[in-house]
Design an enzyme around this catalytic site. Structure first.
Site, PDB file in Angstrom:
ATOM      1  NE  ARG A   1       8.815  45.346   7.270  1.00  0.00           N
ATOM      2  CZ  ARG A   1       9.566  44.254   7.399  1.00  0.00           C
ATOM      3  NH1 ARG A   1      10.804  44.327   7.828  1.00  0.00           N
ATOM      4  NH2 ARG A   1       9.057  43.057   7.141  1.00  0.00           N
TER       5      ARG A   1
ATOM      6  CE1 TYR B   1       0.410  48.598  10.103  1.00  0.00           C
ATOM      7  CE2 TYR B   1      -0.640  46.634  10.973  1.00  0.00           C
ATOM      8  CZ  TYR B   1       0.230  47.228  10.079  1.00  0.00           C
ATOM      9  OH  TYR B   1       0.920  46.470   9.175  1.00  0.00           O
TER      10      TYR B   1
ATOM     11  NE  ARG C   1       6.438  48.871   2.882  1.00  0.00           N
ATOM     12  CZ  ARG C   1       6.284  47.748   3.571  1.00  0.00           C
ATOM     13  NH1 ARG C   1       6.224  46.583   2.942  1.00  0.00           N
ATOM     14  NH2 ARG C   1       6.186  47.768   4.884  1.00  0.00           N
TER      15      ARG C   1
ATOM     16  CB  CYS D   1      -6.386  43.142   7.701  1.00  0.00           C
ATOM     17  SG  CYS D   1      -4.948  43.516   8.720  1.00  0.00           S
ATOM     18  CG  ASP D   2      -1.675  39.482   7.783  1.00  0.00           C
ATOM     19  OD1 ASP D   2      -1.637  40.594   8.325  1.00  0.00           O
ATOM     20  OD2 ASP D   2      -0.760  39.055   7.058  1.00  0.00           O
TER      21      ASP D   2
ATOM     22  CG  HIS E   1      -3.714  48.307   9.326  1.00  0.00           C
ATOM     23  ND1 HIS E   1      -2.704  48.495   8.411  1.00  0.00           N
ATOM     24  CD2 HIS E   1      -3.927  46.964   9.356  1.00  0.00           C
ATOM     25  CE1 HIS E   1      -2.343  47.331   7.893  1.00  0.00           C
ATOM     26  NE2 HIS E   1      -3.075  46.383   8.443  1.00  0.00           N
TER      27      HIS E   1
ATOM     28  CG  ASN F   1      -2.419  46.900   3.330  1.00  0.00           C
ATOM     29  OD1 ASN F   1      -3.481  47.027   3.925  1.00  0.00           O
ATOM     30  ND2 ASN F   1      -1.428  46.128   3.753  1.00  0.00           N
TER      31      ASN F   1
END
Ligand code: NAD
Ligand code: G6P
Ligand code: MN
Length: 442
Positions: free
Chosen positions: A284, A264, A95, A172-173, A202, A149
């Site tokens: 992040r 997003y 990531r 997706c939350d 998103h 994701n």
């Protein structure tokens, strides 16, 4: 499936999102007739922190449920009714690269958007396809509820690979996270709000927000956002980067006052500004590794050392765990409740491609997701979404065909990149960084 003896498996048991799901499951255990809960992960070390915590929680709160954690696929997937999936191929070190490589090349570096999402998508597809095959080998009717994701790419790829499988639901939350935040701003309860929403994952917009009396509160919400800004419901628990991300909803509503966009959308509307605000040496991924990850694992370890989960706060976003558990409950008991989830377009938005995976309001029950019709969308949104659809599709085709050209086309189309020379530089660096995770692109 035996409706009275439900087995649920969480794939990616070592995720820091798992405790929130466990907590929600303790509340829904009767409604779901939960008999067995299994955590599965390929990383035993990582999963142990959460697994031991979960064992203690279930012993304290629902000892009648058999709780296990394992790295054995058969134990996880045999005779299972619901799979909750949340894996991260390559983990946080990858990531970090997804976010840093694009930023070093002067474009948005984000987990699911732009070049970062592209790299992550190609990594996720391989493992997700293998996971679905493994599950179907042991449980052909299990419902697979997927958070992994970048959900847009994963959903499109899985739909192509498993055309006839009607029991994979990609979720997706973020729509729920936004709804609870909107409810707080409006001074009400999110449960009483009925949203209308369209987009890709998103990449979507709230177009209406009805209260119980049928009044659309979106105009009032927009005024409040323009006056006081926009913040997440759980602002005091959020890291600064998320507060900045929510705050930009105000700018988007000011520039494009028709609807309220998903947070997003800002990566596509303001790519230069976002890039200027992101730090290529601390992204992040670093924030999560230094913060949430350490906090959750050490809270779990402390609880186990003290022999009780009481007084240990290991949940960082209630809405996330509740959403996946409520969806399982809605399917299990055919409750026909409405959620914003991903489904194949097939005319829901007639002026977008039929096979796009759109994110829209759907009624959920034992038939799966039955979408509400949206209708034709206006030129601005159609232009943005067609572009993003083409990017998503080319990304998935690049994966299936091992095509360098399609990968380059995908990145060139992405609004966060645009320039083909830049796209090629980024692609070549991502190929290098993803050796062993990606198919060879020729
Ligand atoms: P994480 O790395 O902390 O947790 C993922 C876990 O999955 C790790 O313990 C890892 O060992 C395990 N794993 C990796 N590959 C696996 C495989 N093939 N089989 C089984 N387990 C495997 O990551 P995280 O930040 O907790 O996120 C987990 C996933 O959930 C990510 O894909 C993230 O993007 C996604 N997520 C999605 C939403 C959403 O709204 N859709 C919300 C939150 C998180
Ligand atoms: C939201 C999104 C998820 C994403 C998560 C990232 O919940 O809907 O898709 O994975 O944020 O959160 P993080 O705190 O890991 O950056
Ligand atoms: Mn999401």
């Amino acid at each position: 499936m035996n409706k009275n003896k439900t087995k649920i498996t969480i794939v990616g048991g070592g995720s820091t999102w798992t405790p929130g799901i466990l907590k929600a499951l303790t509340r829904y255990k009767e409604s779901l007739s939960l008999k067995e809960l299994v955590l599965f992960d390929t990383n035993a070390e990582r999963q142990k922190h959460i697994g031991e915590f979960g064992k203690l929680l279930f012993k304290e709160v629902c000892p009648e449920v058999v709780f296990k954690y394992t790295t054995d696929k058969e134990e996880a997937y045999r005779d299972v009714d619901y799979i909750f999936c949340q894996i991260r191929t390559g983990g946080y070190p990858m990531r970090e690269l997804d976010e840093k490589i694009p930023l070093e090349e002067g474009v948005v570096g984000q987990e699911t958007c732009g070049a970062g999402g592209f790299a992550y998508g190609i990594r996720s597809l391989k493992d997700m396809i293998e996971m679905v095959k493994d599950i179907r080998n042991f449980s052909k009717d299990a419902w697979i509820l997927n958070y992994t994701n970048p959900a847009a790419i994963v959903a499109y790829g899985l739909t192509k690979e498993f055309k006839d499988d009607k029991r994979i639901l990609n979720i997706c939350d973020q729509p729920i996270n936004m709804l609870v935040s909107m409810a707080k701003i409006l001074g009400g309860d999110a449960q009483t709000l009925v949203p209308e929403y369209f987009g890709l994952n998103h990449f979507g917009w709230f177009t209406k927000l009805y209260n119980r009396e049928g009044k659309d509160l979106l105009p009032e919400l927009k005024e409040k956002i323009l006056e006081h800004g926009f913040a997440p419901k759980d602002a005091e628990q959020r890291d600064k980067s998320w507060l900045d991300t929510y705050a930009l909803v105000e700018d988007m509503v000011r520039d494009f006052p028709e609807y309220v966009p998903s947070t997003y959308v800002q990566y596509y509307l303001y790519p230069e500004y976002k890039t200027s605000k992101l730090d290529p040496t601390f992204t992040r991924a670093n924030e999560v590794m230094n913060g949430r990850e350490k906090r959750v694992f050490s809270e779990c370890d402390d609880a186990v050392a003290q022999g009780t989960t009481l007084g240990h706060n290991v949940v960082h976003n209630d809405a996330h765990g509740e959403m996946i558990v409520e969806i399982a409950d809605t399917i299990h008991n055919n409750k026909e409740k409405t959620y914003i989830v991903m489904v194949e377009n097939n005319g829901i938005i007639p002026n977008l491609p039929e096979d796009a995976i759109v994110e829209v309001a759907c009624v959920l029950g034992n038939r799966g997701a039955v979408p509400f019709h949206v209708g034709e969308i206006d030129t601005f949104y159609k232009g943005l979404l067609e572009n993003q659809y083409a990017y998503e599709r080319l990304t998935v085709e690049a994966f299936f065909e091992g095509s360098y050209t399609k990968a380059l086309q995908a990145l060139t189309l992405n609004r966060t990149i645009v320039d083909a020379k830049k796209a090629r530089r980024i692609l070549d660096r991502l190929i290098e960084a993803n050796k062993g995770y990606w198919p060879e692109l020729k």
